[in-house]
Every structure is written in C-alpha cells, then in structure tokens.
Design a protein around this motif. Sequence first.
Motif, PDB file in Angstrom:
ATOM      1  N   SER A 147       0.848  -1.199   0.000  1.00  0.00           N
ATOM      2  CA  SER A 147       0.000   0.000   0.000  1.00  0.00           C
ATOM      3  C   SER A 147       0.880   1.243   0.000  1.00  0.00           C
ATOM      4  N   GLY A 148       0.264   2.338  -0.393  1.00  0.00           N
ATOM      5  CA  GLY A 148       0.971   3.605  -0.396  1.00  0.00           C
ATOM      6  C   GLY A 148       1.488   3.949   0.990  1.00  0.00           C
ATOM      7  N   SER A 149       0.679   3.662   2.006  1.00  0.00           N
ATOM      8  CA  SER A 149       1.104   3.969   3.373  1.00  0.00           C
ATOM      9  C   SER A 149       2.359   3.181   3.734  1.00  0.00           C
ATOM     10  N   ASN A 152       5.336   4.873   2.089  1.00  0.00           N
ATOM     11  CA  ASN A 152       5.808   6.086   2.758  1.00  0.00           C
ATOM     12  C   ASN A 152       6.430   5.785   4.119  1.00  0.00           C
ATOM     13  N   TYR A 175      -1.218  14.907   2.802  1.00  0.00           N
ATOM     14  CA  TYR A 175      -1.637  13.596   3.317  1.00  0.00           C
ATOM     15  C   TYR A 175      -0.679  12.548   2.759  1.00  0.00           C
ATOM     16  N   HIS A 176      -0.084  11.746   3.652  1.00  0.00           N
ATOM     17  CA  HIS A 176       0.870  10.736   3.182  1.00  0.00           C
ATOM     18  C   HIS A 176       0.509   9.322   3.620  1.00  0.00           C
ATOM     19  N   GLY A 177      -0.648   9.125   4.244  1.00  0.00           N
ATOM     20  CA  GLY A 177      -1.046   7.747   4.549  1.00  0.00           C
ATOM     21  C   GLY A 177      -1.672   7.583   5.913  1.00  0.00           C
ATOM     22  N   HIS A 178      -2.186   6.375   6.151  1.00  0.00           N
ATOM     23  CA  HIS A 178      -3.021   6.146   7.331  1.00  0.00           C
ATOM     24  C   HIS A 178      -2.296   5.460   8.490  1.00  0.00           C
ATOM     25  N   GLU A 248       4.201  15.371  -1.973  1.00  0.00           N
ATOM     26  CA  GLU A 248       3.525  14.817  -3.143  1.00  0.00           C
ATOM     27  C   GLU A 248       3.962  15.647  -4.348  1.00  0.00           C
ATOM     28  N   ASP A 281       6.410  11.790  -3.201  1.00  0.00           N
ATOM     29  CA  ASP A 281       5.269  10.874  -3.064  1.00  0.00           C
ATOM     30  C   ASP A 281       4.502  10.927  -4.391  1.00  0.00           C
ATOM     31  N   ILE A 283       2.271   8.567  -5.174  1.00  0.00           N
ATOM     32  CA  ILE A 283       1.250   7.534  -4.971  1.00  0.00           C
ATOM     33  C   ILE A 283      -0.048   7.835  -5.728  1.00  0.00           C
ATOM     34  N   GLN A 284      -0.413   9.105  -5.821  1.00  0.00           N
ATOM     35  CA  GLN A 284      -1.630   9.435  -6.588  1.00  0.00           C
ATOM     36  C   GLN A 284      -1.314   9.818  -8.024  1.00  0.00           C
ATOM     37  N   LYS A 313      -1.319   3.196  -5.371  1.00  0.00           N
ATOM     38  CA  LYS A 313      -2.602   3.269  -6.093  1.00  0.00           C
ATOM     39  C   LYS A 313      -2.605   2.723  -7.535  1.00  0.00           C
TER      40      LYS A 313
HETATM   41  C1  PLP Z   1      -0.505  11.149  -1.585  1.00  0.00           C
HETATM   42  C2  PLP Z   1      -0.837   9.893  -0.867  1.00  0.00           C
HETATM   43  N1  PLP Z   1       0.138   9.222  -0.229  1.00  0.00           N
HETATM   44  C3  PLP Z   1      -0.124   8.079   0.418  1.00  0.00           C
HETATM   45  C4  PLP Z   1      -1.389   7.553   0.481  1.00  0.00           C
HETATM   46  C5  PLP Z   1      -1.664   6.268   1.227  1.00  0.00           C
HETATM   47  O1  PLP Z   1      -1.934   5.240   0.342  1.00  0.00           O
HETATM   48  P1  PLP Z   1      -2.768   3.943   0.821  1.00  0.00           P
HETATM   49  O2  PLP Z   1      -4.166   4.378   1.082  1.00  0.00           O
HETATM   50  O3  PLP Z   1      -2.629   3.011  -0.363  1.00  0.00           O
HETATM   51  O4  PLP Z   1      -2.090   3.401   2.022  1.00  0.00           O
HETATM   52  C6  PLP Z   1      -2.438   8.226  -0.164  1.00  0.00           C
HETATM   53  C7  PLP Z   1      -3.820   7.687  -0.120  1.00  0.00           C
HETATM   54  O5  PLP Z   1      -4.801   8.340  -0.366  1.00  0.00           O
HETATM   55  C8  PLP Z   1      -2.151   9.422  -0.849  1.00  0.00           C
HETATM   56  O6  PLP Z   1      -3.114  10.113  -1.473  1.00  0.00           O
END
Ligand code: PLP
Length: 476
Positions: A147-149, A152, A175-178, A248, A281, A283-284, A313
């Motif tokens: 996953s993106g999270s 990162n 926003y860089h992840g959860h 990003e 980043d 990811i998007q 993503k």
């Molecule tokens: C810029 C960015 N980085 C990281 C993430 C985290 O990715 P993931 O939801 O696949 O963990 C997101 C998710 O929306 C994102 O928009």
Amino acid sequence: MAEVGARPSPPPPGGLPRLLLPLDRVPPFLPPFLPPSAMTRSRQETLALRKQLIGSSCRLFFPEDPVKIVQATNQYMYDEHGNEYLDCINNVAHVGHCHPEVVKAAHQQNLLLNTNSRYLHDNLVDYAQRLSKTLPEKLCMFYFLNSGSEANDLALRLARQYTKHEDIMVVEHAYHGHLTSLIDISPYKFRNLGGQKEWVHVAPLPDTYRGIYREDHADPALAYANEAKTIIDQAHERGRKFAAFFMESLPSVAGQIIPPFGYFQKVAEHIHKAGGVFVADEIQVGFGRVGKHFWAFQLQGEDFIPDIVTMGKPIGNGHPVACVATTKEIAGAFSSTGVEYFNTFGGNPVSCAIGITVLDVIEKERLQAHALQVGSFLMELLNQQKVKHPLIGDIRGVGLFIGVDLVQNQEKRSPATTEAEFIITRLKEELIMLSTDGPGRNVLKFKPPLCFNARDAKLVVEKLDQILSDLEKRSA
Ligand SMILES: Cc1ncc(COP(=O)(O)O)c(C=O)c1O
C-alpha cells in the motif's frame, strides 16, 4: 432494468480532437450477468449490514444516498440496476476498471505460483528492471510493498537510517497515509487529532492561487523555498536535525495544486544542505497521469531527481501493490544495520505480474499521450466555462490531473464549499462521479482512469455548465 453496458451512442460530437483511443472504445468485456449478491441483496439491506458491521470512520461517498456498484469496465461503473456511471475520480483503476489483460495476468500467475520474495523469481527482477527504465538512473534500488502507506513508512525509515536524523518537513494540508507514522506527517489529519509532533515541520503549501505567494509574485518557487529554508534554520537553532522533506509531486488532497516550476530543486538544495533527503510521493500522480512525463516530479525539470520515490494506487490497477525506489547509497545504509526487511506479500509473483502488465498496457494503449491529449481538451472546455461562470475561480491541471477551484468571490477567492457539494451531488444524479478536495472542499477534482475520453469530457462539462447556470439563476 437497463441492459448492463448499454450506452447510448450519440453521433460523434463536433470539435473533438483526434483520439489515440477510439472515441467509443468498446468495453473489452462485460460478463453477461450480475453477481448473485447484487441480485439478492437490496441497496438498503447492504447499507443496513454495513452500518451494523463496519466501523463508521470508514466513510461512504454520498452517505445520505450511497451508490452500490457491482461491476465496472474502463471508465464506467454499474450499479445493481445496470445504471452506468462515468467515473471521473478513480485514479487506482488507472488503465481502466477490470482491464482484461491485467485480470488475465493475475489469473495466469495465480494458477502457477504465489509466494513470498525469499525465493528467486523472475517476475520480481523483471518488474524492478521495467520500473527502473521509467526513472532516472540514480533511482535503481527497489522495495515492493502492499500500500501507499507502507511505501511512505518505509521511505521514512530509509531516510532516518541514511541520515541518522529524525525530523521531517512536509507541506501544509499534505496527506501521506493512514499509518501512525504517516498521520504524524500529514497535517490534513493531525490538525484534527493529536496535533503536531516536535519532529514535524510544516512549510507553506506552494499554491500560487490561494497561498501566501500567488501568480503575481515574480518568483514564487524561490519565495516558497525560502520559507522552507527559514523553517530549517529555525529548527537548527533548537538543535533539530532533518531526515527528509516529504512532498507529493502534485499535492492532491491539498486541492489539486501545481507547485511552481523550480520549487523542488530549490527545496532539495536546502534539505540536502541540512543533511536530509527529498522524498517524492507519487502515490496518486505517477504512471503517466500528467501526460508530458511518466512521473509528476519530472514536471519540475530534468535537473530535479528525488532521493526516494514512493508509488502506490495506480501501480496495480486495483491490486494491492506499492513500491519504493531509491539510490544505492540509501539502500546500502538501510542494509548496513543487518536487520532484514521482510514483507510477506510485497513483491510476490502475482503482484509483480500485475505490475508488469499495467506498464505494458500503459505503453500499448499509449495512455500517457492519451492523458495529455484528453486532459488538454478537458482543460480547454473547462476554461470556456470559467469565462461564463463567476463561481469558477481557477482551473489548473496537467494531463488527467485537473482541479476546478470554486469561489464565492473572485477577488477574495473564498471557497464555495456548499456550491461544490451541491454540484457533485447533482452530477451523481446525472450518473457522473466527481468529488471535491482541498481544505475548503471546494475544488472539483478530475483524476479519472486514463482511458477517459473526449466524449466523456464533453458530457461532464455540459452537465457542469447546466448545473452552474441553475445555481447562478437561483442566487440571482
Ligand atoms: C498522496 C498519498 N500518499 C499516500 C497515500 C496512502 O496510500 P494507501 O491508502 O494506499 O495506504 C495516499 C492515499 O490516499 C495518498 O493520497
């Protein structure tokens, strides 16, 4: 019930540019039946069960009247009644929902083998080789994740291990992840939670429309980079040391922002002098979405190369895949601890087969060039609307990453939040899925699957025009 996949075929509209993909690209396949669950459970029943079983922080689009999607192909999604929705926002279904070649690649590899990366397998090395061809030479070491999270979070670890520093700088609203570590570096989240940690530093968002330096500034890239430099200097006075600047390549949740040209180079210079690294980043926004380039950081010019790039993503077209690319030096520092990096699913043969096929499809269907062409056409149509509708304050974008910034007042640029909400709700009634972003939730964001075509662009702008006209009549 409407026939699933049936789409009225209007005569080809005038004024469309020549398309790389056929105008009416026929969905590659649609199973002739709906899945049984969709037939047996009504939308209300599904909603009731969801409320009962799923944590309510997992939110729905349009919570008052959520949509039940049971099938999708290309840029179209179908509800349980066979209604066809145009998808303008899913940047995960990058080469199109359920692309048959991606589905086939997953299935074929699943029939053969799926295991972890502790065994030798060609898919892993083939995939790393393919990705390395899209990147500057220096970014030649790869880690695969889910996953993106995760990507990162690993970037954070790499940066800290390499620099032996702790602090991180990010831009406002990022926003860089959860994961816990990433909520800490995401002002978009931590501002509503525990607040800012002492090792986190927030630079102003380099937004030339609503930020502190705007389009009338002689050198916004320099001015914003100087802000970051001041933050570094002030932190140094307190004895803090920087591991990384995370950004990003095109801030998305911050409101579809296009950073001024040259900003990354200048910030990279400051962060490098401070002993830190630059993490892009992607990811998007990676994988050809911006049209002119494969990676969005390349919009900053050839003289800019990040130290770490994170991907997610679109990389797996919906399958959970992610990747971190970095330099030999950073990867070497990470290995030097002697501690293994093991990720159970990361880099498995199925994920890699999917990743390779996504790259193949982008190439074969020339989706990067298509994104540029259709994105420019959409921008042109939107700019015509801007002249007509005072609610539109700004149109910005590259390729199929576009933001329409709605304002209550052209001079003050105050976010038109309620109007934006009204517009996306009305569009949903017209079977068009669009959503909003930005701290004021007033930026309509376009980031559709890359097969989105000129006819789709015309349709959505026509509807937008009608809704904006209605809104203006009402408030007159
Ligand atoms: C810029 C960015 N980085 C990281 C993430 C985290 O990715 P993931 O939801 O696949 O963990 C997101 C998710 O929306 C994102 O928009």
